[in-house]
Scaffold this motif. Structure first.
Motif, PDB file in Angstrom:
ATOM      1  N   GLY A 130      -1.026 -10.288  -0.538  1.00 29.42           N
ATOM      2  CA  GLY A 130      -2.094  -9.989   0.417  1.00 29.42           C
ATOM      3  C   GLY A 130      -2.546  -8.545   0.351  1.00 29.42           C
ATOM      4  O   GLY A 130      -3.745  -8.249   0.449  1.00 29.42           O
ATOM      5  N   TRP A 131      -1.583  -7.629   0.171  1.00 30.86           N
ATOM      6  CA  TRP A 131      -1.938  -6.213   0.091  1.00 30.86           C
ATOM      7  C   TRP A 131      -2.858  -5.944  -1.090  1.00 30.86           C
ATOM      8  O   TRP A 131      -3.885  -5.289  -0.952  1.00 30.86           O
ATOM      9  CB  TRP A 131      -0.676  -5.354  -0.024  1.00 30.86           C
ATOM     10  N   PHE A 132      -2.496  -6.452  -2.259  1.00 27.68           N
ATOM     11  CA  PHE A 132      -3.299  -6.163  -3.438  1.00 27.68           C
ATOM     12  C   PHE A 132      -4.631  -6.899  -3.416  1.00 27.68           C
ATOM     13  O   PHE A 132      -5.610  -6.412  -3.970  1.00 27.68           O
ATOM     14  CB  PHE A 132      -2.518  -6.445  -4.720  1.00 27.68           C
ATOM     15  N   LEU A 133      -4.694  -8.056  -2.776  1.00 30.25           N
ATOM     16  CA  LEU A 133      -5.991  -8.719  -2.617  1.00 30.25           C
ATOM     17  C   LEU A 133      -6.944  -7.831  -1.819  1.00 30.25           C
ATOM     18  O   LEU A 133      -8.104  -7.645  -2.189  1.00 30.25           O
ATOM     19  CB  LEU A 133      -5.833 -10.065  -1.921  1.00 30.25           C
ATOM     20  N   ILE A 134      -6.461  -7.276  -0.735  1.00 27.13           N
ATOM     21  CA  ILE A 134      -7.297  -6.398   0.100  1.00 27.13           C
ATOM     22  C   ILE A 134      -7.588  -5.085  -0.632  1.00 27.13           C
ATOM     23  O   ILE A 134      -8.734  -4.617  -0.653  1.00 27.13           O
ATOM     24  CB  ILE A 134      -6.601  -6.137   1.451  1.00 27.13           C
ATOM     25  N   TYR A 135      -6.578  -4.496  -1.241  1.00 26.15           N
ATOM     26  CA  TYR A 135      -6.726  -3.219  -1.936  1.00 26.15           C
ATOM     27  C   TYR A 135      -7.751  -3.317  -3.060  1.00 26.15           C
ATOM     28  O   TYR A 135      -8.650  -2.476  -3.183  1.00 26.15           O
ATOM     29  CB  TYR A 135      -5.357  -2.786  -2.467  1.00 26.15           C
ATOM     30  N   TYR A 136      -7.629  -4.351  -3.890  1.00 26.76           N
ATOM     31  CA  TYR A 136      -8.572  -4.517  -5.001  1.00 26.76           C
ATOM     32  C   TYR A 136      -9.985  -4.785  -4.504  1.00 26.76           C
ATOM     33  O   TYR A 136     -10.951  -4.276  -5.065  1.00 26.76           O
ATOM     34  CB  TYR A 136      -8.133  -5.646  -5.927  1.00 26.76           C
ATOM     35  N   LEU A 192      -0.357   5.337  -2.984  1.00 25.07           N
ATOM     36  CA  LEU A 192       1.096   5.477  -2.883  1.00 25.07           C
ATOM     37  C   LEU A 192       1.739   4.195  -2.356  1.00 25.07           C
ATOM     38  O   LEU A 192       2.780   3.754  -2.861  1.00 25.07           O
ATOM     39  CB  LEU A 192       1.461   6.662  -1.988  1.00 25.07           C
ATOM     40  N   ILE A 193       1.128   3.606  -1.348  1.00 21.49           N
ATOM     41  CA  ILE A 193       1.632   2.334  -0.824  1.00 21.49           C
ATOM     42  C   ILE A 193       1.589   1.270  -1.915  1.00 21.49           C
ATOM     43  O   ILE A 193       2.526   0.482  -2.072  1.00 21.49           O
ATOM     44  CB  ILE A 193       0.822   1.900   0.416  1.00 21.49           C
ATOM     45  N   SER A 194       0.520   1.254  -2.689  1.00 19.95           N
ATOM     46  CA  SER A 194       0.384   0.266  -3.759  1.00 19.95           C
ATOM     47  C   SER A 194       1.427   0.462  -4.849  1.00 19.95           C
ATOM     48  O   SER A 194       1.955  -0.517  -5.393  1.00 19.95           O
ATOM     49  CB  SER A 194      -1.013   0.343  -4.361  1.00 19.95           C
ATOM     50  N   VAL A 195       1.720   1.710  -5.174  1.00 22.26           N
ATOM     51  CA  VAL A 195       2.761   1.967  -6.169  1.00 22.26           C
ATOM     52  C   VAL A 195       4.098   1.430  -5.671  1.00 22.26           C
ATOM     53  O   VAL A 195       4.840   0.756  -6.399  1.00 22.26           O
ATOM     54  CB  VAL A 195       2.850   3.477  -6.507  1.00 22.26           C
TER      55      VAL A 195
END
Length: 142
Positions: free
Chosen positions: A4-10, A60-63
């Motif tokens: 979910g995080w990377f879906l929103i981030y991207y 940073l959160i994504s890393v």
């Protein structure tokens, strides 16, 4: 949580990168005027600092999230975003020397604005490709 995080981030990186990147490419004088106005003052451009701050936080959160479970593509993209933030921040650390040159030669800013626009569009396209890849991997694409 990582999915979910990377879906929103991207999605956010893709939309904002395309929006601002195309704006920098189509109208480079708007960004250059903003930088010249900021250079006439003594403080670095506040809007640019805010964008860099939030990009740093989210990268940073994504890393960190890309390590569990390990996702190589997400780690590479997040690391590249961190690299862009640090390169831009390094330039802004030299603001006192940079602002003198910006006032003297504002015509060079338009070329810089176009280059930044293409970098943003490239990051947006990469984020969109990774977003589609993530959806396909989870089997949510039709």
């Amino acid at each position: 949580m990582q999915y979910g995080w990377f879906l929103i981030y991207y999605a956010v990186v893709a939309v904002l990168g395309l929006w601002y990147g195309s704006g920098f490419i189509r109208q480079p004088e708007v960004f250059s005027r903003y930088l010249v106005r900021s250079a006439e003052g003594h403080r670095p451009p506040r809007l640019l600092l805010k964008v860099l701050r939030y990009t740093l936080i989210f990268s940073l959160i994504s890393v960190l999230l890309s390590f569990y479970p390990f996702a190589a593509a997400e780690l590479v993209f997040s690391t590249l975003m961190l690299g862009l933030v640090f390169a831009s921040g390094r330039v802004l650390l030299l603001w006192d020397q940079l602002r003198v040159r910006l006032v003297e030669r504002p015509e060079s800013l338009q070329r810089l604005s176009v280059k930044m626009g293409w970098i943003l569009v490239g990051a947006a396209v990469a984020a969109a490709v990774l977003w589609v890849r993530l959806l396909a991997r989870q089997g949510t694409l039709p």
